[in-house]
Design a protein around this motif. Sequence first.
Motif, short mmCIF file in Angstrom:
data_model
loop_
_atom_site.label_atom_id
_atom_site.label_comp_id
_atom_site.label_asym_id
_atom_site.label_seq_id
_atom_site.Cartn_x
_atom_site.Cartn_y
_atom_site.Cartn_z
N VAL A 23 -0.61 7.23 -4.35
CA VAL A 23 -0.51 5.42 -4.23
C VAL A 23 -1.36 5.89 -2.53
CG1 VAL A 23 0.22 3.64 -4.01
CG2 VAL A 23 -0.03 5.13 -6.13
N LEU A 24 -1.09 5.98 -1.58
CA LEU A 24 -1.11 6.08 0.04
C LEU A 24 -2.26 6.89 -0.13
CD1 LEU A 24 2.44 7.13 1.64
CD2 LEU A 24 1.18 4.66 1.46
N LEU A 25 -2.95 8.09 -0.39
CA LEU A 25 -4.19 8.28 -0.17
C LEU A 25 -5.32 7.26 -1.09
CD1 LEU A 25 -6.30 10.92 0.53
CD2 LEU A 25 -5.43 11.91 -1.76
N PHE A 26 -5.21 7.30 -2.12
CA PHE A 26 -6.31 5.84 -2.45
C PHE A 26 -6.23 4.74 -1.43
CE2 PHE A 26 -5.75 8.13 -7.26
CZ PHE A 26 -7.17 8.53 -6.67
N VAL A 27 -4.70 3.88 -1.10
CA VAL A 27 -5.19 3.15 -0.33
C VAL A 27 -5.81 3.19 0.62
CG1 VAL A 27 -4.00 1.38 0.69
CG2 VAL A 27 -3.45 2.32 -1.73
N ILE A 28 -5.35 4.78 1.08
CA ILE A 28 -6.74 4.74 3.05
C ILE A 28 -7.63 5.59 2.72
CG2 ILE A 28 -6.40 7.22 4.16
CD1 ILE A 28 -3.55 7.27 4.51
N GLY A 30 -9.41 3.87 0.24
CA GLY A 30 -10.01 2.42 0.22
C GLY A 30 -9.80 1.92 1.06
N PHE A 31 -9.43 1.78 2.34
CA PHE A 31 -9.99 0.88 3.83
C PHE A 31 -10.50 1.23 4.48
CE2 PHE A 31 -6.03 -1.00 1.96
CZ PHE A 31 -6.12 -2.57 1.59
N THR A 32 -11.05 3.39 4.27
CA THR A 32 -12.01 3.72 5.29
C THR A 32 -12.90 4.03 4.16
OG1 THR A 32 -10.50 6.01 4.62
CG2 THR A 32 -10.04 4.77 6.84
N VAL A 33 -13.07 5.21 3.65
CA VAL A 33 -14.32 5.78 2.77
C VAL A 33 -15.01 4.74 2.06
CG1 VAL A 33 -15.53 7.70 1.48
CG2 VAL A 33 -13.63 8.67 3.28
N PHE A 34 -14.14 4.75 0.95
CA PHE A 34 -14.82 3.30 0.01
C PHE A 34 -14.70 1.73 0.68
CE2 PHE A 34 -13.84 7.44 -2.58
CZ PHE A 34 -14.79 7.02 -2.20
N LYS A 35 -14.44 1.30 1.83
CA LYS A 35 -14.01 0.00 2.38
C LYS A 35 -15.97 -0.70 2.17
CE LYS A 35 -13.50 -2.89 5.99
NZ LYS A 35 -13.13 -2.31 7.66
N LEU A 157 -12.95 2.46 -6.27
CA LEU A 157 -12.02 3.04 -6.85
C LEU A 157 -12.13 2.77 -8.43
CD1 LEU A 157 -9.81 3.71 -3.62
CD2 LEU A 157 -11.31 5.07 -4.81
N GLY A 158 -12.67 1.62 -9.11
CA GLY A 158 -12.32 1.31 -9.95
C GLY A 158 -11.45 0.77 -10.05
N PHE A 159 -11.13 -0.02 -9.40
CA PHE A 159 -9.65 -0.87 -9.88
C PHE A 159 -9.38 -2.36 -8.85
CE2 PHE A 159 -7.31 2.62 -7.91
CZ PHE A 159 -6.02 0.96 -7.09
N ILE A 160 -10.60 -1.80 -8.01
CA ILE A 160 -10.82 -2.49 -6.59
C ILE A 160 -11.89 -3.48 -6.73
CG2 ILE A 160 -10.29 -2.98 -4.69
CD1 ILE A 160 -8.89 -1.28 -3.94
N LYS A 161 -12.16 -5.29 -6.77
CA LYS A 161 -13.20 -5.68 -7.14
C LYS A 161 -13.10 -6.87 -5.76
CE LYS A 161 -14.40 -5.05 -12.06
NZ LYS A 161 -14.02 -5.62 -13.12
N VAL A 162 -14.57 -6.17 -4.80
CA VAL A 162 -14.67 -6.92 -3.55
C VAL A 162 -16.15 -7.79 -4.24
CG1 VAL A 162 -14.77 -7.16 -1.37
CG2 VAL A 162 -14.15 -5.76 -2.66
#
Length: 192
Positions: A23-28, A30-35, A157-162
């Motif tokens: 989960v932490l890897l996905f969050v990191i 999500g806020f860096t590479v996939f920001k 990441l398939g679940f965060i929509k901006v």
Amino acid sequence: MKAGSGKGVKICLVVSAVLIAIVLLFVILGFTVFKAKHPITTVDSVTLKNLDVNLDILRLRVDLNVTLNVDASVENPNKVGFKYSDSTALLNYRGKLIGEAPLPAGEISSDETKGFNLTLTIMADRLLSDSQLYSDFTSGTLPLNTFLTISGKVNILGFIKVHVVSSSSCDFAVDISNKTVGKQECQYKTKL
């Protein structure tokens, strides 16, 4: 029995630690590479396709038919695709809407720049009552503005929509005597 229950607790702790790490890897990521980054809407060029002007001196009226080709592009700097909904490019004269062109919904892949070729035709009936048109015609330049807004979503990441809205507004002048488009001044804005 105490030895077996300690082993189960250790397995539960290891599984929990692995899940938390994932989960932490996905969050990191999500806020860096996939920001989510701002799509950049740019008006690349505005060219005059058609200009027919007739001056009616008796009625102090100008009959006008102008068609512009607008080449615009949208750059998606994200590592994921950007889906956008139907939109419209607008053409304005001194703040008054005088023309529009549809922009159908679509998708722009990651790190892709998609070009749009739009044809904007002035709705002459909206200009007939404008008293400034006659003075602009006699001065030789017609001040115009194009406004383009694209609204859509970036899926991370398939679940965060901006939700993203990107717009551009370009002011320019059409030289009536030689039927060319003068210098453009554009402003760009993006909201996440």
